[in-house]
Design a protein around this motif. Structure first.
Motif, PDB file in Angstrom:
ATOM      1  N   TRP A  51      28.888 -70.254  -8.498  1.00 55.04           N
ATOM      2  CA  TRP A  51      28.914 -71.627  -8.742  1.00 55.04           C
ATOM      3  C   TRP A  51      28.752 -72.230 -10.261  1.00 55.04           C
ATOM      4  CZ3 TRP A  51      24.688 -74.373 -11.029  1.00 55.04           C
ATOM      5  CH2 TRP A  51      23.428 -73.539 -11.333  1.00 55.04           C
ATOM      6  N   TRP A  52      28.417 -71.502 -10.985  1.00 58.05           N
ATOM      7  CA  TRP A  52      28.317 -72.227 -12.298  1.00 58.05           C
ATOM      8  C   TRP A  52      29.788 -72.286 -13.043  1.00 58.05           C
ATOM      9  CZ3 TRP A  52      25.788 -67.476 -11.334  1.00 58.05           C
ATOM     10  CH2 TRP A  52      24.135 -67.624 -11.353  1.00 58.05           C
ATOM     11  N   TYR A  53      30.805 -71.493 -12.362  1.00 62.49           N
ATOM     12  CA  TYR A  53      32.319 -71.776 -12.830  1.00 62.49           C
ATOM     13  C   TYR A  53      33.082 -72.666 -12.253  1.00 62.49           C
ATOM     14  CZ  TYR A  53      30.868 -67.076 -14.702  1.00 62.49           C
ATOM     15  OH  TYR A  53      30.302 -66.303 -15.430  1.00 62.49           O
ATOM     16  N   VAL A  54      32.591 -73.365 -11.330  1.00 64.04           N
ATOM     17  CA  VAL A  54      33.255 -74.615 -10.699  1.00 64.04           C
ATOM     18  C   VAL A  54      32.360 -75.746 -10.922  1.00 64.04           C
ATOM     19  CG1 VAL A  54      34.413 -72.813  -8.975  1.00 64.04           C
ATOM     20  CG2 VAL A  54      32.360 -74.133  -8.249  1.00 64.04           C
ATOM     21  N   ALA A  55      31.135 -75.622 -11.200  1.00 63.01           N
ATOM     22  CA  ALA A  55      30.443 -76.939 -11.289  1.00 63.01           C
ATOM     23  C   ALA A  55      30.944 -78.067 -12.261  1.00 63.01           C
ATOM     24  CB  ALA A  55      29.003 -76.519 -11.765  1.00 63.01           C
ATOM     25  N   ALA A  56      31.740 -77.614 -13.197  1.00 59.35           N
ATOM     26  CA  ALA A  56      31.979 -78.854 -14.202  1.00 59.35           C
ATOM     27  C   ALA A  56      33.077 -79.603 -13.343  1.00 59.35           C
ATOM     28  CB  ALA A  56      32.388 -78.292 -15.432  1.00 59.35           C
ATOM     29  N   GLU A  57      34.251 -78.880 -12.918  1.00 57.82           N
ATOM     30  CA  GLU A  57      35.344 -79.684 -12.371  1.00 57.82           C
ATOM     31  C   GLU A  57      35.201 -80.226 -10.987  1.00 57.82           C
ATOM     32  OE1 GLU A  57      37.331 -75.547 -12.956  1.00 57.82           O
ATOM     33  OE2 GLU A  57      35.716 -76.355 -13.737  1.00 57.82           O
ATOM     34  N   TYR A  58      34.117 -79.357 -10.231  1.00 57.30           N
ATOM     35  CA  TYR A  58      33.669 -79.987  -8.822  1.00 57.30           C
ATOM     36  C   TYR A  58      33.110 -81.221  -8.954  1.00 57.30           C
ATOM     37  CZ  TYR A  58      35.603 -75.693  -6.569  1.00 57.30           C
ATOM     38  OH  TYR A  58      36.327 -74.679  -5.999  1.00 57.30           O
ATOM     39  N   LEU A  59      32.068 -81.373  -9.862  1.00 55.76           N
ATOM     40  CA  LEU A  59      31.055 -82.502 -10.010  1.00 55.76           C
ATOM     41  C   LEU A  59      32.041 -83.577 -10.621  1.00 55.76           C
ATOM     42  CD1 LEU A  59      28.032 -80.906 -11.323  1.00 55.76           C
ATOM     43  CD2 LEU A  59      28.228 -81.949  -9.011  1.00 55.76           C
ATOM     44  N   SER A  60      32.579 -83.358 -11.894  1.00 54.68           N
ATOM     45  CA  SER A  60      33.422 -84.563 -12.374  1.00 54.68           C
ATOM     46  C   SER A  60      34.538 -85.110 -11.590  1.00 54.68           C
ATOM     47  CB  SER A  60      33.908 -84.015 -13.809  1.00 54.68           C
ATOM     48  OG  SER A  60      34.650 -82.907 -13.387  1.00 54.68           O
ATOM     49  N   ASP A  61      35.323 -84.227 -10.767  1.00 47.67           N
ATOM     50  CA  ASP A  61      36.422 -84.763  -9.990  1.00 47.67           C
ATOM     51  C   ASP A  61      35.783 -85.714  -8.964  1.00 47.67           C
ATOM     52  OD1 ASP A  61      38.364 -83.474 -11.343  1.00 47.67           O
ATOM     53  OD2 ASP A  61      38.414 -81.780  -9.635  1.00 47.67           O
ATOM     54  N   ALA A  62      34.691 -85.228  -8.278  1.00 47.18           N
ATOM     55  CA  ALA A  62      34.087 -86.152  -7.299  1.00 47.18           C
ATOM     56  C   ALA A  62      33.411 -87.451  -7.838  1.00 47.18           C
ATOM     57  CB  ALA A  62      32.951 -85.414  -6.536  1.00 47.18           C
ATOM     58  N   GLY A 117      29.442 -81.353 -16.250  1.00 45.11           N
ATOM     59  CA  GLY A 117      29.347 -81.857 -14.944  1.00 45.11           C
ATOM     60  C   GLY A 117      28.374 -82.840 -14.548  1.00 45.11           C
ATOM     61  N   MET A 118      27.094 -82.402 -14.941  1.00 42.72           N
ATOM     62  CA  MET A 118      25.929 -83.254 -14.544  1.00 42.72           C
ATOM     63  C   MET A 118      26.080 -84.633 -15.256  1.00 42.72           C
ATOM     64  SD  MET A 118      24.094 -81.854 -12.172  1.00 42.72           S
ATOM     65  CE  MET A 118      22.649 -82.487 -12.353  1.00 42.72           C
ATOM     66  N   ALA A 119      26.527 -84.792 -16.433  1.00 43.89           N
ATOM     67  CA  ALA A 119      26.649 -85.856 -17.418  1.00 43.89           C
ATOM     68  C   ALA A 119      27.672 -86.589 -16.823  1.00 43.89           C
ATOM     69  CB  ALA A 119      27.075 -85.248 -18.695  1.00 43.89           C
ATOM     70  N   ALA A 120      28.845 -86.003 -16.143  1.00 36.19           N
ATOM     71  CA  ALA A 120      29.810 -86.850 -15.452  1.00 36.19           C
ATOM     72  C   ALA A 120      29.294 -87.711 -14.546  1.00 36.19           C
ATOM     73  CB  ALA A 120      31.001 -86.080 -15.245  1.00 36.19           C
ATOM     74  N   VAL A 121      28.542 -87.042 -13.529  1.00 28.86           N
ATOM     75  CA  VAL A 121      27.701 -87.352 -12.557  1.00 28.86           C
ATOM     76  C   VAL A 121      26.953 -88.693 -12.955  1.00 28.86           C
ATOM     77  CG1 VAL A 121      26.119 -87.133 -10.572  1.00 28.86           C
ATOM     78  CG2 VAL A 121      27.997 -85.460 -11.154  1.00 28.86           C
ATOM     79  N   MET A 122      25.943 -88.374 -13.910  1.00 24.95           N
ATOM     80  CA  MET A 122      25.078 -89.439 -14.382  1.00 24.95           C
ATOM     81  C   MET A 122      26.135 -90.707 -14.858  1.00 24.95           C
ATOM     82  SD  MET A 122      21.900 -88.268 -16.166  1.00 24.95           S
ATOM     83  CE  MET A 122      21.105 -89.877 -16.083  1.00 24.95           C
ATOM     84  N   ASP A 123      27.039 -90.604 -15.617  1.00 27.20           N
ATOM     85  CA  ASP A 123      27.738 -91.545 -16.296  1.00 27.20           C
ATOM     86  C   ASP A 123      28.420 -92.386 -15.053  1.00 27.20           C
ATOM     87  OD1 ASP A 123      29.121 -93.097 -18.381  1.00 27.20           O
ATOM     88  OD2 ASP A 123      30.989 -91.833 -17.707  1.00 27.20           O
TER      89      ASP A 123
END
Length: 687
Positions: A51-62, A117-123
């Motif tokens: 999960w660490w390796y996909v988190a940034a793109e999966y979260l930011s895409d969504a 990834g989490m920063a993209a969600v928060m933003d």
């Protein structure tokens, strides 16, 4: 609060777009996000990465899709996953089990990616969360992500891609949380890291890791430019944007690759730790195309050309994981906002890129023409030193030979770092360079030769340290590019790598002469303080078991599909092989995954000198052509040289008398003399 990654104008530009690229990439984004939503967790059973390796793109895409087209189902999925990650224990934010989990804790690359990834969600999606939940997200970013990244930075002071990723995690987090004090502090750190790139924008580690660092620096810039433009302006885009010529030169061709579907996929020069299946990150290319255009129209134009060439024809091409880690590059959540800004492509010929080009990191590219048939890529020494030492292989004076969109002589690439073969695939013996036998008493059995004491290049260098806020000098790798010149259709490249091997080797100068499309001459000049037996290693591409190889005592012939290569050793050496090696497509953090080459995907053939010698001067002749036309080439030995000809071409190679360092190359149309000595290296026309 305004978004850090998306303005109202960009959002409207996406929603109201008539531009075919924006429409195609918006559709592709929706498709990949909806597919991920079929499972309630971040990863599905079909995912092959943790999960660490996909988190940034999966979260930011969504998050980007939700920001431009809010949807209850998507919002629920994104909210649940973001909160699940935020609530994970601190130990999980450190990274997988093979990372250092000793106290006091520090973060790793995975930590910085979670910050992205989490920063993209928060933003982009803050309204999804209650006030209490927003505090949970903020606490996770501050007390887990940023805290761990900062702990790593406090312990490590070397220059390299790792440092850039960790600083980028800090900058992006600080920007989204509007922590202006930390923004100012870590922008200074990231600006200093511009010195990781070579002076011309190339990168010392590899093409893959240069892209990884550039992509991280791009994310930091884009997190600032919309709300903190003055801070963004302090960052040096030019350190990597100036390397677009190097990137463009490093791209080889596009065509399908078995195991990866039927669509054409890019191949690239993959010296050191780098993927053969490579294209630069799409968001980074668009970022350079848009942001760097006022400073350099050529480099920004090349960036847009690269995007249009390797992404625009296939917006839905997967896989869509491991991209932010730079392993299998893709376009991401910033592609759509950046596509709303105008940018103009410029092809390599339009940008005036030469057919023979040398770069500060030692890469030299020789083409017969753009969109031509032959490419010789050389890993020469680099005269400026290595600005970011790391992820190197023993590949000085090695090269790749490409003909008819086939890698004939190939570079092994790299696989999971925890594979037992990683040391071997990084060694000089698995590259198209020389090794030296320094202890061989009555070797008899075939397998004994592979176990004898070999002299190979050192490929682990000292780190380049930052002390008192100042970056130390570049690190000497032990090689030098001595010469690079083109006259008409003939190119001369010379590189010295003896120092990389150490004693007893004094000198290993290799000369490449590329004449037209078909003929390559390799001349090696070797000296040692005690007699050594030279071994010439030749790495043949057997991807898909498509190599048909025939040998005799002094030659190797390779046929791959419609391409053929004949290699002749001009001297007293014994041929052997094959040794079954590995040729990798792309890196994966786990073993036995798609992209890892099987045993025998590379075939290594060797010529071993007949006796130990203090000095060796040896010629190899390489002829590449259509497979069916290869037999039409004839090589005949003459006094002091060779005649090389087929129905359409005739070349005469004359080696200077002993004591004179050089050779002459003649065709019916011209006569070139090459001075090839320590005192003078050049080529010039003679009558």
């Amino acid at each position: 609060m305004m978004h850090k990654f998306l303005t109202i104008q960009e959002s409207n530009g996406i929603l109201n777009a008539k531009d075919r690229h924006i429409c195609a990439f918006r559709k592709a984004l929706a498709l990949r996000v909806r597919e991920r939503m079929q499972t309630d967790s971040l990863i599905s059973p079909s995912d092959r990465a943790a999960w660490w390796y996909v988190a940034a793109e999966y979260l930011s895409d969504a998050a980007l899709l939700y920001a431009i087209a809010p949807d209850d189902g998507l919002g629920t999925w994104l909210r649940n996953i973001a909160l699940e990650i935020a609530r994970k224990p601190l130990e999980d934010w450190i990274g997988p089990a093979f990372r250092d989990h000793r106290q006091p804790f520090q973060g790793h690359l995975e930590t910085a990616h979670l910050c992205w990834g989490m920063a993209a969600v928060m933003d982009l999606c803050l309204r999804l969360f209650t006030t209490v939940e927003q505090e949970t997200l903020k606490a996770a970013l501050c007390d887990k992500g940023a805290h761990l990244c900062e702990a790593w930075l406090a312990r490590h002071n070397h220059v390299g891609n790792w440092r850039g990723i960790m600083i980028s995690g800090m900058v992006v987090t600080a920007a989204v949380l509007e922590d202006e004090q930390k923004i100012s502090r870590f922008v200074k750190e990231l600006r200093m890291l511009a010195q990781a790139f070579q002076p011309d924008g190339s990168y010392g580690e590899s093409l893959q890791y240069g892209n990884y660092l550039a992509n991280a620096m791009m994310l930091a810039y884009e997190s600032l430019v919309r709300q903190y433009p003055a801070q963004a302006e302090k960052l040096d885009i030019g350190c990597y944007a100036g390397g677009m010529a190097w990137v463009a030169q490093s791209m080889l061709y596009r065509k399908p690759l078995s195991g990866w579907g039927n669509e054409p996929r890019p191949r690239a020069v993959n010296f050191n730790d780098s993927a053969a299946l490579f294209r630069p990150s799409g968001d980074m290319l668009l970022h350079v195309a848009v942001r760097y255009a006022p400073a350099d129209r050529r480099m920004s134009g090349l960036a847009r050309w690269l995007f249009d060439t390797y992404y625009a024809p296939c917006p839905q091409q997967g896989p869509h994981d491991l991209a932010t880690f730079g392993m299998r590059n893709d376009w991401g959540f910033l592609a759509l906002p950046l596509l709303t800004h105008a940018s103009i492509p410029m092809s390599p010929p339009e940008a005036g890129l030469p057919l023979t080009a040398a770069f500060s990191n030692g890469n030299v590219l020789v083409r017969d023409q753009w969109e031509g048939r032959s490419i010789v890529a050389v890993q020469a020494g680099n005269n400026d030193g290595v600005y970011a030492p790391g992820h190197l292989q023993g590949d000085l004076n090695s090269f790749m030979l490409v003909f008819n969109k086939e890698r004939m002589l190939a570079d092994p690439g790299h696989s999971c770092y925890r594979n037992i073969i990683h040391g071997l695939e990084s060694a000089s013996r698995t590259h198209n360079t020389c090794t030296f036998l320094i202890a061989a008493d009555e070797l008899g059995l075939q397998e004994d030769l592979t176990k004898a004491s070999l002299l190979e290049q050192a490929n682990v260098l000292p780190r380049r340290r930052i002390t008192d806020g100042k970056v130390g000098p570049p690190v000497d790798r032990g090689g030098r590019l001595l010469h690079c010149q083109r006259r008409g259709e003939v190119s001369l490249v010379a590189s010295e790598a003896g120092k990389a091997y150490g004693a007893p080797l004094k000198k290993f100068t290799r000369y490449w002469i590329q004449a037209g499309t078909h003929l390559t001459l390799i001349l090696d000049d070797i000296e040692a303080t005690v007699p050594v037996r030279t071994i010439w290693n030749w790495v043949m591409n057997n991807r898909d078991n498509r190599a048909v190889v025939t040998t005799d005592s002094h030659s190797i012939t390779l046929i791959r599909r419609h391409a053929g290569l004949r290699l002749l050793h001009c001297g007293a050496a014994a041929g052997s092989g094959p040794v079954y090696a590995h040729l990798h497509d792309a890196y994966h953090p786990e073993p036995n995954q798609l992209g890892e080459g099987a045993s025998g995907s590379a075939l290594i053939y060797r010529f071993t000198d007949a006796a130990p010698r203090l000095s060796v001067r040896r010629l190899h002749i390489l002829i590449a052509d259509e497979a069916k036309a290869l037999s039409g080439w004839k090589v005949s030995e003459r006094e002091y040289g060779y005649r090389i000809e087929n129905r359409n071409e005739k070349w005469q190679v004359t080696v200077d008398d002993p004591g004179h360092s050089g050779l002459t190359l003649e065709s019916p149309d011209e006569r070139l003399h090459f001075n090839l000595s320590a005192e003078k290296i050049d080529m010039h026309y003679v009558s």
